[in-house]
Write a protein that holds these residues in place. Structure first.
Motif, short mmCIF file in Angstrom:
data_model
loop_
_atom_site.label_atom_id
_atom_site.label_comp_id
_atom_site.label_asym_id
_atom_site.label_seq_id
_atom_site.Cartn_x
_atom_site.Cartn_y
_atom_site.Cartn_z
N LEU A 1 0.86 -1.18 0.00
CA LEU A 1 0.00 0.00 0.00
C LEU A 1 0.90 1.23 0.00
CD1 LEU A 1 -2.74 -1.00 2.62
CD2 LEU A 1 -2.97 -0.95 0.13
N LYS B 1 -5.37 2.30 11.75
CA LYS B 1 -6.82 2.33 11.88
C LYS B 1 -7.45 0.93 11.81
CE LYS B 1 -7.08 6.97 9.83
NZ LYS B 1 -7.35 7.64 11.12
N ALA B 2 -6.63 -0.09 11.60
CA ALA B 2 -7.15 -1.46 11.49
C ALA B 2 -7.59 -1.99 12.84
CB ALA B 2 -6.07 -2.37 10.89
N THR C 1 -3.31 2.99 7.30
CA THR C 1 -4.29 1.90 7.19
C THR C 1 -4.15 0.93 8.35
OG1 THR C 1 -4.32 2.06 4.77
CG2 THR C 1 -5.07 -0.01 5.74
#
Length: 326
Positions: free
Chosen positions: A70, A84-85, A81
Motif C-alpha cells: 500500500l 486504523k485497522a 491503514t
C-alpha cells in the motif's frame, strides 16, 4: 456490602474475565489469514525482506501471511491503514524510520501517530546507505562527486525513494556537511529510482545498499562511498565516507515490525516471538544479509528506547537540513 466494595468486586471480575478472554484469544490465534502491509511498491528491499519473513510466519503459525503493498504519501498511506485497522493481530506493518519517524515531522497530516498508535513487535535491523552514480557521470570517488557538485551548484540531480525517506534525508545531511547543492528528484520506491539511475536520467543516489547492490555488482552503476562507520562484507571494495575524508554524514535506515497499539498483549507476544525467532534462523539470516541488510534483532522492550533515540536523531537531521513539512 458497601457500594464501593461491590464496585471493586465487579471491576475485579471484569478484569479477570478480560484476561481469560485475552488468553483464550492467544491460544486460538491465528484463525485466519494475517495481512502484513508494506507501505511501499513491490520489488524494493523492504518488500523482499517482508516476503521472506511472511513466508516463514505462515509456516510457523499454520496460517497464510499475505504481504499487501500500500504505497503512497512517503509510506503514510499503508501505515495509516494499519493504525486504523482492528487491533486483533490480523493486520501488521513492516515499517521504518520514514513511516515511524520522519513522517511525523515532514507531513502536516500523516493521519497517525508513529508512537501512540503502534506496538512494536520486533526491530529487524537497518539498511546502510551507499552513494551510487550513473555510469555516465565521471565521478569515481566521493571527493570527485563533491568537486562536480560544487563546480555547478544544483546542476547534478539526486534521486530518493520519496520526500522524508532515509535516502532523501541522508543526502541532505551529506550536502550540509560538504557544502554542496544538488537537485532532489523523489520517486515512489526503490525500483523506479534504480531504473532511472541505470538509464542515466538520475546522476546520483544515496540509496539503501540492498536496493542497488546487485546493480552495481553487475556494472550497471558505480558505488563510490558507504555512509557507514565500516565497510560492508557484501560490498568490501566500496570505501566508507570517513575513509574519503567526509565525516558526520553517516546514516542508516532502520526497519521494524509493528501492530496496532491495542492488540491484546498475548497476541503481541506471540507475533513478536515468532518474528524474532524467524529473524534469528541461520538460513533466514543468510538470505537477508545477502541482500545487504544489516540484521540487529531487538525485542519490543529493547526497540522502544532505540526508536525514541532514532526519532530524535532524524528530527535533528531534518532541522539541520532545513527541510519543511509538506
Amino acid at each position: 456490602m458497601t457500594s464501593s466494595v461491590t464496585r471493586r468486586l465487579a471491576l475485579g471480575l471484569f478484569a479477570g474475565a478480560t484476561l481469560l478472554a485475552s488468553a483464550a484469544t492467544a491460544q486460538t490465534y491465528p484463525e485466519r489469514v494475517i495481512k502484513m502491509v508494506v507501505p511501499y511498491p513491490a520489488g524494493g528491499p523492504t518488500d523482499v525482506i517482508a516476503r521472506i519473513v511472511a513466508e516463514e510466519m505462515g509456516k510457523d503459525l499454520g496460517q497464510n501471511v499475505v504481504v499487501e503493498n500500500l504505497a503512497g504519501a512517503s509510506g503514510a498511506v499503508g501505515t495509516r491503514t494499519v493504525a486504523k485497522a482492528d487491533p486483533d493481530g490480523y493486520t501488521i506493518v513492516f515499517g521504518n524510520n520514514q513511516t515511524h519517524g520522519n513522517n511525523m515531522f515532514l507531513l502536516k497530516e500523516p493521519g497517525y501517530d508513529a508512537v501512540k498508535d503502534f506496538a512494536p513487535l520486533a526491530g529487524a535491523g537497518a539498511f546502510e546507505h551507499v552513494f551510487v552514480v550513473s555510469n555516465q557521470l565521471p565521478a569515481k570517488s566521493m571527493q570527485e562527486l563533491v568537486e562536480l557538485a560544487k563546480k555547478d551548484p544544483g546542476k547534478l540531480n539526486y534521486g530518493s525513494t520519496g520526500v522524508g525517506s532515509g535516502s532523501h534525508l541522508a543526502t541532505e545531511l551529506f550536502m550540509v556537511r560538504t557544502g554542496t547543492k544538488m537537485t532532489h528528484v523523489p520517486f515512489r520506491g526503490a525500483a523506479p529510482l534504480v531504473t532511472e539511475l541505470m538509464a542515466g536520467r538520475i546522476d546520483v543516489s544515496n540509496s539503501t545498499l540492498p536496493s542497488v547492490l546487485s546493480q552495481f555488482q553487475a556494472g550497471n552503476m558505480r558505488a563510490i562511498g558507504l555512509a557507514s562507520p565500516q565497510r560492508n562484507p557484501q560490498a568490501p571494495d566500496v570505501p566508507t565516507l570517513r575513509e574519503q575524508g567526509i565525516t558526520n554524514a553517516d546514516a542508516e535506515s532502520w526497519a521494524a515490525f509493528f501492530a496496532p497499539v491495542n492488540t491484546p498483549k498475548p497476541v503481541l507476544d506471540k507475533l513478536s516471538g515468532k518474528i524474532i525467532a524467524i529473524l534469528n534462523k541461520p538460513d533466514i539470516k543468510e538470505r537477508i544479509t545477502k541482500l545487504g541488510f544489516t540484521l540487529n534483532v531487538r525485542d519490543p522492550e529493547a526497540f522502544k528506547p532505540y526508536l525514541a533515540k532514532e526519532i530524535q536523531t532524524w528530527a535533528e537531521i531534518i532541522k539541520t537540513a532545513n527541510i519543511k513539512a509538506e
